[in-house]
Design a protein around this motif. Structure first.
Motif, PDB file in Angstrom:
ATOM      1  N   ARG A 349      67.025  40.868  23.078  1.00  0.00           N
ATOM      2  CA  ARG A 349      66.471  40.181  24.236  1.00  0.00           C
ATOM      3  C   ARG A 349      64.979  39.941  23.993  1.00  0.00           C
ATOM      4  N   LEU A 350      64.485  38.824  24.493  1.00  0.00           N
ATOM      5  CA  LEU A 350      63.072  38.493  24.416  1.00  0.00           C
ATOM      6  C   LEU A 350      62.592  38.116  25.813  1.00  0.00           C
ATOM      7  N   GLU A 351      61.530  38.768  26.254  1.00  0.00           N
ATOM      8  CA  GLU A 351      60.941  38.475  27.558  1.00  0.00           C
ATOM      9  C   GLU A 351      59.496  38.062  27.356  1.00  0.00           C
ATOM     10  N   LEU A 352      59.123  36.904  27.902  1.00  0.00           N
ATOM     11  CA  LEU A 352      57.764  36.378  27.812  1.00  0.00           C
ATOM     12  C   LEU A 352      57.203  36.210  29.215  1.00  0.00           C
ATOM     13  N   ARG A 353      55.942  36.605  29.384  1.00  0.00           N
ATOM     14  CA  ARG A 353      55.291  36.508  30.687  1.00  0.00           C
ATOM     15  C   ARG A 353      53.949  35.799  30.530  1.00  0.00           C
ATOM     16  N   CYS A 354      53.610  35.028  31.523  1.00  0.00           N
ATOM     17  CA  CYS A 354      52.316  34.350  31.550  1.00  0.00           C
ATOM     18  C   CYS A 354      51.847  34.296  32.991  1.00  0.00           C
ATOM     19  N   ASN A 355      50.692  34.883  33.266  1.00  0.00           N
ATOM     20  CA  ASN A 355      50.172  34.955  34.628  1.00  0.00           C
ATOM     21  C   ASN A 355      48.780  34.346  34.696  1.00  0.00           C
ATOM     22  N   LEU A 356      48.511  33.683  35.792  1.00  0.00           N
ATOM     23  CA  LEU A 356      47.206  33.099  36.061  1.00  0.00           C
ATOM     24  C   LEU A 356      46.774  33.504  37.461  1.00  0.00           C
ATOM     25  N   GLY A 357      45.485  33.800  37.628  1.00  0.00           N
ATOM     26  CA  GLY A 357      45.015  34.215  38.943  1.00  0.00           C
ATOM     27  C   GLY A 357      43.573  33.828  39.187  1.00  0.00           C
ATOM     28  N   GLN A 358      43.264  33.626  40.444  1.00  0.00           N
ATOM     29  CA  GLN A 358      41.889  33.340  40.843  1.00  0.00           C
ATOM     30  C   GLN A 358      41.680  33.890  42.250  1.00  0.00           C
ATOM     31  N   SER A 359      40.518  34.485  42.455  1.00  0.00           N
ATOM     32  CA  SER A 359      40.153  34.954  43.788  1.00  0.00           C
ATOM     33  C   SER A 359      38.698  34.604  44.057  1.00  0.00           C
ATOM     34  N   VAL A 360      38.414  34.276  45.294  1.00  0.00           N
ATOM     35  CA  VAL A 360      37.063  33.928  45.721  1.00  0.00           C
ATOM     36  C   VAL A 360      36.757  34.738  46.974  1.00  0.00           C
ATOM     37  N   SER A 361      35.610  35.381  46.975  1.00  0.00           N
ATOM     38  CA  SER A 361      35.219  36.204  48.115  1.00  0.00           C
ATOM     39  C   SER A 361      33.780  35.878  48.488  1.00  0.00           C
ATOM     40  N   ASP A 362      33.556  35.559  49.765  1.00  0.00           N
ATOM     41  CA  ASP A 362      32.215  35.258  50.285  1.00  0.00           C
ATOM     42  C   ASP A 362      31.916  36.251  51.410  1.00  0.00           C
ATOM     43  N   ASN A 363      30.824  37.001  51.251  1.00  0.00           N
ATOM     44  CA  ASN A 363      30.463  38.014  52.234  1.00  0.00           C
ATOM     45  C   ASN A 363      28.975  37.917  52.538  1.00  0.00           C
ATOM     46  N   SER A 364      28.639  38.040  53.785  1.00  0.00           N
ATOM     47  CA  SER A 364      27.221  38.063  54.183  1.00  0.00           C
ATOM     48  C   SER A 364      27.050  38.985  55.379  1.00  0.00           C
ATOM     49  N   THR A 365      25.913  39.682  55.398  1.00  0.00           N
ATOM     50  CA  THR A 365      25.604  40.611  56.482  1.00  0.00           C
ATOM     51  C   THR A 365      24.134  40.492  56.832  1.00  0.00           C
ATOM     52  N   THR A 366      23.841  40.428  58.106  1.00  0.00           N
ATOM     53  CA  THR A 366      22.453  40.444  58.593  1.00  0.00           C
ATOM     54  C   THR A 366      22.278  41.661  59.497  1.00  0.00           C
ATOM     55  N   ARG A 367      21.237  42.437  59.211  1.00  0.00           N
ATOM     56  CA  ARG A 367      20.996  43.677  59.957  1.00  0.00           C
ATOM     57  C   ARG A 367      19.565  43.643  60.514  1.00  0.00           C
ATOM     58  N   ASP A 368      19.453  43.726  61.832  1.00  0.00           N
ATOM     59  CA  ASP A 368      18.158  43.770  62.512  1.00  0.00           C
ATOM     60  C   ASP A 368      17.897  45.190  63.001  1.00  0.00           C
ATOM     61  N   HIS A 378      12.572  46.083  60.804  1.00  0.00           N
ATOM     62  CA  HIS A 378      13.036  45.575  59.509  1.00  0.00           C
ATOM     63  C   HIS A 378      14.172  44.573  59.736  1.00  0.00           C
ATOM     64  N   VAL A 379      14.274  43.622  58.827  1.00  0.00           N
ATOM     65  CA  VAL A 379      15.414  42.704  58.784  1.00  0.00           C
ATOM     66  C   VAL A 379      15.972  42.747  57.365  1.00  0.00           C
ATOM     67  N   VAL A 380      17.265  43.034  57.264  1.00  0.00           N
ATOM     68  CA  VAL A 380      17.916  43.138  55.956  1.00  0.00           C
ATOM     69  C   VAL A 380      19.056  42.117  55.910  1.00  0.00           C
ATOM     70  N   PHE A 381      19.059  41.311  54.851  1.00  0.00           N
ATOM     71  CA  PHE A 381      20.107  40.312  54.661  1.00  0.00           C
ATOM     72  C   PHE A 381      20.758  40.528  53.302  1.00  0.00           C
ATOM     73  N   ASN A 382      22.082  40.592  53.291  1.00  0.00           N
ATOM     74  CA  ASN A 382      22.834  40.740  52.050  1.00  0.00           C
ATOM     75  C   ASN A 382      23.879  39.637  51.961  1.00  0.00           C
ATOM     76  N   ARG A 383      23.980  39.034  50.801  1.00  0.00           N
ATOM     77  CA  ARG A 383      25.002  38.016  50.552  1.00  0.00           C
ATOM     78  C   ARG A 383      25.593  38.231  49.176  1.00  0.00           C
ATOM     79  N   ALA A 384      26.895  38.103  49.074  1.00  0.00           N
ATOM     80  CA  ALA A 384      27.572  38.225  47.786  1.00  0.00           C
ATOM     81  C   ALA A 384      28.726  37.231  47.749  1.00  0.00           C
ATOM     82  N   ASP A 385      28.641  36.281  46.829  1.00  0.00           N
ATOM     83  CA  ASP A 385      29.718  35.312  46.604  1.00  0.00           C
ATOM     84  C   ASP A 385      30.313  35.626  45.232  1.00  0.00           C
ATOM     85  N   ILE A 386      31.574  36.032  45.227  1.00  0.00           N
ATOM     86  CA  ILE A 386      32.208  36.518  44.001  1.00  0.00           C
ATOM     87  C   ILE A 386      33.403  35.642  43.665  1.00  0.00           C
ATOM     88  N   SER A 387      33.489  35.258  42.408  1.00  0.00           N
ATOM     89  CA  SER A 387      34.628  34.491  41.916  1.00  0.00           C
ATOM     90  C   SER A 387      35.226  35.217  40.714  1.00  0.00           C
TER      91      SER A 387
END
Length: 771
Positions: A349-368, A378-387
Motif C-alpha cells: 500500500r502507498l499513502e500520499l498526503r499533501c496539506n496546505l494551510g494559512q492563518s491570519v490573526s489581527d489583534n489590538s489593545t488600548t489601555r488607558d 499612561h496610555v499603552v497601545f499594542n498591535r500584532a498582525d500575524i500571518s
C-alpha cells in the motif's frame, strides 16, 4: 488562499505515486515474496467467516433470469473503541462518538479533561494547555489527522461535532513525530460518510447571566464512487471574568513589608465564530481512494477590562490606580488536507498526503491608565498582525512480509513561514523601536522513518522502528537574526504479550526515545514587555519582561512504559500501567534582574535556558465496566469509569523536596458514571475530576503554586425516538475559585504574587435532530 493551491498539490501526489510504485516494485520484489494470509485473532475469526453464496437472481414473471454483475466491496469488521485498543501492538486508546457526545461539550478541551491521564491547565471552563501525565508546553504532542498541529491553530477552535475520534498514545511511535515525551493525542476529523444523512444540533448555554447560542449542521450524501459531507458550526460567546492578584514583598533581614499590592481585573468579552468543514471521498476502485478535507474558520471578538490597583506599601509609586482596556481580535484559518491511497503489487500500500494551510490573526489593545486622583497617567497601545503559512507533504509505503509481518517506511517535509507586524507604544513612544516593527520567521522540518510490526506468534506481537527528524528555524527583525538547527534519531520498541488464545489478559512494554523542541517564541531574541510596568519605570519579579534564546537545544528523553490490561466479557476494562522518563537538557524559564537595551533601568527578564537533567515516573490506573461484569446480579443499567494517576519528578540542581517538572501535579483522578433509567428513554450521568494543589520549586529562587481543582459535570439525555434526542448538561457545577501563584527570592527579599480567579457554572441544552 489554500483552495487555489489544490491543483499543484494533486499534481505532486499523482506522479509521486507512479514513481514510488515503480521503484518499490523493482527494488523490493526480488527480496519480498507475496505473503500468505495472516492468522486471525480468535475474537475476530467469526466475523471474517466467508459469507454464504448470494441468492439467485430474481426471475421476472414470464421472463428469463436476469444476469447481474454487481461490484462487491469487502470491508473488515469494525472494531469498537475497546477492541481497537486491545488488538493494537503499540498501545493506543481510542475514544469515539459516545465519549465525544456524552456531555454535550462546546469545546474539545472539555472532552479531553475527562480522559485517562489527560488534564487541562488553566481556569475551569476557559480552555487551557492540554497535558498528559501532568506535562504540557511541548511535552504532549497534539496531532490533527496524524500530523503536527499547524501554527495559528489550537484545539479551542475545534468543536466535538467536527471530530470523528480521539486517539491517545502514552508512548511515541515512529509514524508520528517523536516530539512526545509525555505522549501523543491525535484528533481525527470527521471521516465516516453516510448517504442521505442530515443532522441539526441547536444548543443554548447560560453562564453568569449571559446566553450563548450555537448551531451545528451536517449534510452527508453520495452517488456511486463519490461521497461527500459538509458541516457548519456557528456560535456566539459572551464571557465574564473576575481576577484578583495579591503581590507582597518582604525584606529577608528585617521582615519589613517592601511591597503590598492588590489588583482586581474585571473582564467582559463577546465573540462570534463560524467553522466550515467537509470531506470529499472518491473511491477509485481496487481499494484506492482520494480524499480532500477543507477546513475554514473565522473568529471575531471584542473585550473590555476594568482594573483597579491598591498599593499600601512600596518604595516606588504604583504604576496606576485604575485602568480601562479595550481590545479587538480576529482570526481566520484555512486548511486543505489531501490524501491519496493506492494499492500496489504484492499487497503493498502507498499513502500520499499533501496539506496546505494559512492563518491570519489581527489583534489590538488600548489601555488607558489613571492615577489616584483620576488623572491620565499612561496610555499603552499594542498591535500584532500575524500571518502564518504552512505546507506538508508526506508519504508511507507499507507491505506485508510473511505471515503477520508488516514493514513500512515514510517521510515528511513540513515548512512554515510567519510574518508579524507588531507595535508597542507607551505614552506615544516605542521602547522596542530598535528591533523594528516586523518579525519574520521560517521553519523547515524534515523526517524519515522505518517501522516493522510483527506477530511473532499468536500470543506475542512486536512493533519496532526508528525516526530521524530535523527542525531548522530562522527568525529575523530589523537588526537581529537568529538561526537554530536541531536533529534527533529516536529508536522505538513496543511489545504486547497475551497469556493464551482465550485469555483476556495481556502485558505491554515499550522502550522509546523522544524529544521536546524549543518553540519559535522560545528561540526568537525579541523582547516582550511587562503588561503592567512600562519600560520607563522599574518592573517587578512577579511581572517580568520576556525574551527568547536562540541557543536552546532540544530536550532529549529515554522512556520505559509497562502495562497490564484485563478485558471483561461485555466490553469493560481494567488496566494498571507505569512509566519512567529520563530527560536531559531540560528547558526552563529563568527570571533575573539585568540591564537591558530597551530601558535605561535594570529590568526583571524571563528567558528560557537549557537548565538541567530531570526524571519523572508514575503509575496510572484505569477501569470502565458495568457492575454486572464483576458482581453477579448487579445492575446492567449502570456504567462506571474511573482513572487515577500518581506522578513523581525531580530536577537536578534545584533544592527539594518540590523540585518537580513545571506544573506537574502529584496526582489526578476522574470518576464518572452513566445510568440508563429502566422503562424510560432517559440516561443520567456525571463526572468529577480532581487535581490537588501543589508547589513547584522551579529554580533555587523561583517557585510556582497551584491550588486544588475540583470540577463536577452532570448531564441528562432523553431520546424521543431514534432520530431525536435532547441533552441537558451542567458544567463546572462546583465553580470553585482557581488559585495560582509565583514566587521570587534573592539574598535581600522575597516576593510572592497569588492570583485568584472566579469560575462559573454553565448549563447547556442541546437538541439533536437526524433528518
Amino acid at each position: 488562499m489554500p483552495n487555489a493551491r489544490l491543483l499543484p498539490c494533486l499534481l505532486l501526489l499523482l506522479p509521486a505515486a507512479t514513481l514510488a510504485q515503480s521503484v518499490a516494485e523493482t527494488a523490493l520484489a526480488p527480496a519480498l515474496e507475496p505473503a500468505p494470509a495472516p492468522a486471525l485473532e480468535p475474537a475476530l475469526a467469526p466475523a471474517l467467516e466467508p459469507a454464504p453464496p448470494p441468492e439467485p437472481a430474481p426471475v421476472p414473471p414470464g421472463g428469463k433470469p436476469v444476469n447481474r454483475l454487481d461490484e462487491v466491496e469487502v470491508t473488515a469488521p469494525k472494531l469498537d473503541d475497546t477492541e481497537q485498543r486491545r488488538y493494537s501492538t503499540a498501545a493506543r486508546m481510542v475514544f469515539g462518538r459516545e465519549e465525544l457526545d456524552r456531555f454535550g461539550d462546546s469545546s474539545l478541551g472539555d472532552v479531553l479533561k475527562r480522559l485517562p491521564g489527560v488534564t487541562l491547565s488553566g481556569t475551569p471552563g476557559r480552555g487551557g494547555d492540554i497535558r498528559m501525565r501532568g506535562l504540557g508546553s511541548g511535552y504532549t504532542m497534539i496531532l490533527l489527522n496524524g500530523e503536527p498541529m499547524p501554527r495559528g491553530f489550537s484545539l479551542d477552535q475545534l468543536t466535538p461535532e467536527q471530530v470523528e475520534r480521539i486517539e491517545i498514545s502514552r508512548a511515541p511511535v515512529v509514524e508520528h513525530s517523536t516530539r512526545a515525551i509525555a505522549g501523543t493525542i491525535n484528533i481525527v476529523l470527521r471521516e465516516s460518510i453516510a448517504r442521505h444523512n442530515d443532522l441539526v444540533r441547536p444548543a443554548l448555554s447560560y453562564e453568569a447571566g449571559r446566553f450563548q447560542p450555537q448551531l451545528f449542521l451536517q449534510h452527508e450524501d453520495g452517488s456511486g464512487r463519490l461521497q461527500y459531507s459538509m458541516g457548519a458550526h456557528v456560535h456566539h460567546q459572551d464571557d465574564a471574568g473576575d481576577t484578583t492578584t495579591l503581590t507582597r514583598g518582604v525584606d529577608n533581614h528585617s521582615g519589613a513589608t517592601l511591597l503590598a499590592q492588590s489588583q482586581r481585573d474585571q473582564t467582559h468579552s463577546i465573540g462570534d465564530g463560524l467553522h466550515l468543514n467537509g470531506r470529499l471521498l472518491w473511491k477509485l476502485g481496487g481499494g484506492d481512494s482520494l480524499s480532500l478535507q477543507p477546513f475554514l474558520m473565522d473568529l471575531r471578538s471584542n473585550s473590555y477590562t476594568h482594573s483597579s490597583l491598591d498599593q499600601s506599601a512600596g518604595s516606588t509609586p504604583a504604576p496606576f490606580a485604575t485602568a480601562d482596556a479595550s481590545g479587538d481580535s480576529r482570526t481566520q484559518v484555512a486548511r486543505l488536507m489531501g490524501n491519496l491511497k493506492l494499492g500496489l503489487a504484492h499487497a503493498a500500500r502507498l499513502e500520499l498526503r499533501c496539506n496546505l494551510g494559512q492563518s491570519v490573526s489581527d489583534n489590538s489593545t488600548t489601555r488607558d491608565e489613571y492615577d489616584s486622583a483620576g488623572k491620565p497617567s499612561h496610555v499603552v497601545f499594542n498591535r500584532a498582525d500575524i500571518s502564518d503559512r504552512s505546507y506538508l507533504t508526506a508519504g508511507k509505503y507499507s507491505r506485508p512480509v510473511g505471515s503477520g509481518h508488516q514493514l513500512a517506511a515514510g517521510w515528511e517535509v513540513e515548512g512554515g513561514e510567519r510574518s508579524e507586524a507588531a507595535d508597542t507604544l507607551q505614552d506615544g513612544l516605542n521602547p522596542l523601536a530598535s528591533y523594528g516593527d516586523r518579525i519574520h520567521a521560517r521553519t523547515l522540518r524534515l523526517a524519515g522513518y522505518a517501522q516493522d510490526e510483527w506477530d511473532i506468534s499468536p500470543l506475542w506481537s512486536v512493533y519496532g522502528g526508528a525516526r530521524w527528524e530535523q527542525i531548522q528555524t530562522r527568525s529575523s527583525a530589523l537588526a537581529i537574526s537568529a538561526d537554530n538547527t536541531g536533529s534527533v534519531l529516536d529508536p522505538v520498541l513496543h511489545s504486547v504479550w497475551r497469556f493464551s488464545a482465550e485469555s483476556r489478559d495481556q502485558i505491554r512494554a515499550a522502550f522509546t526515545e523522544s524529544y521536546r523542541a524549543p518553540t519559535l517564541s522560545n528561540l526568537a531574541p525579541i523582547p516582550t514587555l511587562s503588561g503592567i510596568y512600562p519600560a520607563s519605570v522599574a518592573n517587578t519579579a512577579a511581572s517580568p519582561d520576556s525574551e527568547g534564546n536562540p541557543a536552546l537545544r532540544p530536550e532529549l528523553a529515554r522512556g520505559l512504559d509497562l502495562a497490564y490490561e484485563h478485558y471483561l466479557a461485555q466490553g469493560g476494562l481494567l488496566s494498571a500501567s507505569a512509566f519512567a522518563r529520563d530527560i536531559s537538557d531540560l528547558i526552563r524559564n529563568v527570571v533575573s534582574l539585568e540591564p537591558v537595551a530597551w530601558s535605561n533601568q535594570a529590568r526583571w527578564v524571563s528567558r528560557p535556558q537549557n537548565f538541567a537533567h530531570a526524571t519523572t515516573r508514575g503509575i496510572e490506573l484505569e477501569a470502565k465496566f458495568q457492575p454486572a461484569e464483576l458482581v453477579a446480579g448487579a445492575s446492567r443499567n449502570l456504567d462506571l469509569r474511573l482513572n487515577y494517576s500518581r506522578y513523581w519528578s525531580s530536577v537536578d540542581g534545584v533544592p527539594g523536596p518540590d523540585n518537580r517538572l513545571d506544573q506537574q501535579p502529584h496526582q489526578t483522578a476522574n470518576l464518572g458514571s452513566d445510568y440508563r433509567w429502566p422503562g424510560l428513554p432517559l440516561t443520567l450521568g456525571g463526572n468529577i475530576s480532581w487535581t490537588p494543589g501543589f508547589v513547584i520549586q522551579k529554580t533555587s529562587n523561583q517557585t510556582y503554586l497551584q491550588g486544588s481543582k475540583r470540577v463536577l459535570d452532570l448531564y441528562g439525555l432523553w431520546k424521543f425516538d431514534p432520530r431525536t434526542q435532547l441533552r441537558i448538561a451542567l458544567s463546572n457545577a462546583l465553580h470553585y475559585d482557581y488559585l495560582t501563584g509565583d514566587g521570587q527570592s534573592t539574598a535581600s527579599f522575597v516576593q510572592n504574587a497569588q492570583t485568584i480567579e472566579k469560575t462559573y457554572p454553565s448549563i447547556t441544552a442541546r437538541l439533536e435532530l437526524r433528518l
